[in-house]
Design a protein around this motif. Structure first.
Motif, PDB file in Angstrom:
ATOM      1  N   GLY A 181       0.800  -1.216   0.000  1.00 37.08           N
ATOM      2  CA  GLY A 181       0.000   0.000   0.000  1.00 37.08           C
ATOM      3  C   GLY A 181       0.832   1.264   0.000  1.00 37.08           C
ATOM      4  O   GLY A 181       2.019   1.270  -0.349  1.00 37.08           O
ATOM      5  N   GLN A 182       0.205   2.347   0.424  1.00 32.46           N
ATOM      6  CA  GLN A 182       0.863   3.650   0.479  1.00 32.46           C
ATOM      7  C   GLN A 182       0.376   4.410   1.702  1.00 32.46           C
ATOM      8  O   GLN A 182      -0.762   4.251   2.139  1.00 32.46           O
ATOM      9  N   TYR A 183       1.264   5.231   2.233  1.00 35.03           N
ATOM     10  CA  TYR A 183       0.909   6.010   3.424  1.00 35.03           C
ATOM     11  C   TYR A 183       0.307   7.360   3.042  1.00 35.03           C
ATOM     12  O   TYR A 183       0.700   7.975   2.054  1.00 35.03           O
ATOM     13  N   VAL A 184      -0.656   7.780   3.851  1.00 33.63           N
ATOM     14  CA  VAL A 184      -1.136   9.161   3.801  1.00 33.63           C
ATOM     15  C   VAL A 184      -0.906   9.740   5.187  1.00 33.63           C
ATOM     16  O   VAL A 184      -0.863   9.009   6.176  1.00 33.63           O
ATOM     17  N   HIS A 185      -0.734  11.046   5.259  1.00 31.02           N
ATOM     18  CA  HIS A 185      -0.452  11.689   6.543  1.00 31.02           C
ATOM     19  C   HIS A 185      -1.729  12.282   7.123  1.00 31.02           C
ATOM     20  O   HIS A 185      -2.377  13.129   6.516  1.00 31.02           O
ATOM     21  N   VAL A 186      -2.099  11.790   8.290  1.00 30.45           N
ATOM     22  CA  VAL A 186      -3.309  12.216   8.982  1.00 30.45           C
ATOM     23  C   VAL A 186      -2.943  12.578  10.426  1.00 30.45           C
ATOM     24  O   VAL A 186      -2.359  11.759  11.134  1.00 30.45           O
ATOM     25  N   ASP A 187      -3.260  13.792  10.809  1.00 36.58           N
ATOM     26  CA  ASP A 187      -3.014  14.227  12.188  1.00 36.58           C
ATOM     27  C   ASP A 187      -1.553  14.026  12.584  1.00 36.58           C
ATOM     28  O   ASP A 187      -1.240  13.644  13.718  1.00 36.58           O
ATOM     29  N   GLY A 188      -0.653  14.249  11.636  1.00 36.91           N
ATOM     30  CA  GLY A 188       0.776  14.141  11.922  1.00 36.91           C
ATOM     31  C   GLY A 188       1.304  12.721  11.992  1.00 36.91           C
ATOM     32  O   GLY A 188       2.453  12.500  12.362  1.00 36.91           O
ATOM     33  N   LYS A 189       0.473  11.738  11.644  1.00 40.71           N
ATOM     34  CA  LYS A 189       0.879  10.341  11.689  1.00 40.71           C
ATOM     35  C   LYS A 189       0.649   9.678  10.334  1.00 40.71           C
ATOM     36  O   LYS A 189      -0.029  10.226   9.478  1.00 40.71           O
ATOM     37  N   LYS A 190       1.200   8.468  10.190  1.00 36.78           N
ATOM     38  CA  LYS A 190       1.067   7.737   8.928  1.00 36.78           C
ATOM     39  C   LYS A 190      -0.068   6.722   9.015  1.00 36.78           C
ATOM     40  O   LYS A 190      -0.107   5.904   9.935  1.00 36.78           O
TER      41      LYS A 190
END
Length: 327
Positions: free
Chosen positions: A60-69
């Motif tokens: 998969g791939q990471y997205v950045h949410v609330d400063g986390k992955k």
């Protein structure tokens, strides 16, 4: 003074002390063995965690949410998008849904999301309230540039989805539940033994119990590599603080949602376990829920709670037919 009686008393006292000392030695020996056993289990678990962590293959791939992955996985390039969400505590949502994703992806763009604490995503210290969970999922969807989609999910997703579709009504085209939770289902105010669950995980006893209980995926269609990866991730994720906090908020999350319903104009398709022996109201609860929708439909299926493990072909086919009917 009765000398014979005094001697008898001393003899009896000596025997009692010997018996007591023998029992103390036996108990001490048992305690020592248990301590040694627990020490070995703990050390083996700690070493195994370190070794196994390196064997996990990223996907998969990471997205950045609330400063986390937050980890996401996309398969297929169809015109319509399905956002796929897991049941509570599913160690690796992407791999757990693999059989269903493979069936859906030739016709749809399937986006599986691993919320914080799940799969390869980071943990979080934020309270696992419904509001926080759906806000984070929505942020991940936005980061991926998706604005119109079908929301599909297993188990606890049914609880979060009611809040989600009412919060973001202009984005969700339909909701599809896979033996999904119902906000007003009974028994969700039970107090769970969270400290015991944490102890089992931290001590290594959970790893041992899994080892002796056999392969839970043995009779399923997953390939051996996927089974191995799911097991490795399960040992890493286990009862982490995010998953435990989600369980801690389970009762209040259900309580806060018990009067919520799906919008009348939202298409709702529910695949429901027909042989749920623990809840006789399981089918009636879902029948009541589909009636909330002008285009509601319930499809009973015999199988385990994880219907997508065995009924993935049927689920995909019924879903495709349903989408043709409502368009």
């Amino acid at each position: 003074m009765n000398v014979a009686k005094t001697v008898e008393t001393k003899t009896t006292g000596t025997k009692s002390r010997k018996k007591r000392n023998l029992w103390l030695k036996i108990i001490g020996g048992i305690v020592g063995v248990l301590v040694l056993f627990m020490g070995i289990v703990f050390v083996v678990n700690a070493i195994s965690n370190g070794v196994e962590k390196k064997k996990i293959e990223p996907y998969g791939q990471y997205v950045h949410v609330d400063g986390k992955k937050m980890n996401t996985y996309i398969q297929g390039d169809g015109e319509q998008t399905i956002v796929l969400l897991p049941g509570q505590g599913t160690p690796s949502p992407v791999l757990d849904f693999k059989l269903l994703i493979d069936e859906l992806s030739p016709d749809y763009k399937v986006v599986a999301i691993e919320p914080f604490g799940y799969g390869l995503s980071d943990e979080t210290e934020k309270d696992r309230t419904t509001e926080n969970i759906i806000g984070e999922i929505h942020e991940a969807v936005q980061q991926l540039g998706i604005d119109r989609y079908v929301l599909m999910g297993h188990s606890i997703t049914g609880l979060y989805a009611v809040s989600y579709v009412n919060t973001y009504p202009d984005e969700v085209l339909a909701f599809v539940g896979i033996d999904s939770s119902v906000p007003n289902q009974p028994g969700m105010d039970v107090k769970l033994p969270l400290k015991s669950m944490q102890f089992l995980q931290d001590s290594g006893l959970m790893r041992l119990l899994k080892k002796v209980s056999g392969d839970p995926y043995e009779s399923l269609a997953f390939d051996e590599h996927t089974k191995e990866q799911m097991d490795l991730i399960s040992n890493q994720v286990g009862s982490n603080r995010s998953l435990l906090d989600e369980l801690r908020h389970l009762g209040s999350n259900f309580k806060n949602a018990e009067h919520l319903t799906y919008p009348h104009d939202l298409p709702v398709l529910l695949f429901v376990q027909s042989n749920n022996e623990h809840n006789e109201q399981w089918i009636p609860l879902h029948e009541q829920q589909v009636k909330q929708s002008a285009q509601g439909k319930m499809i009973p299926m015999e199988g385990s709670h994880y219907l997508h493990h065995t009924k993935f072909k049927e689920i995909a086919e019924e879903f495709k037919n349903y989408m043709k009917q409502i368009q």
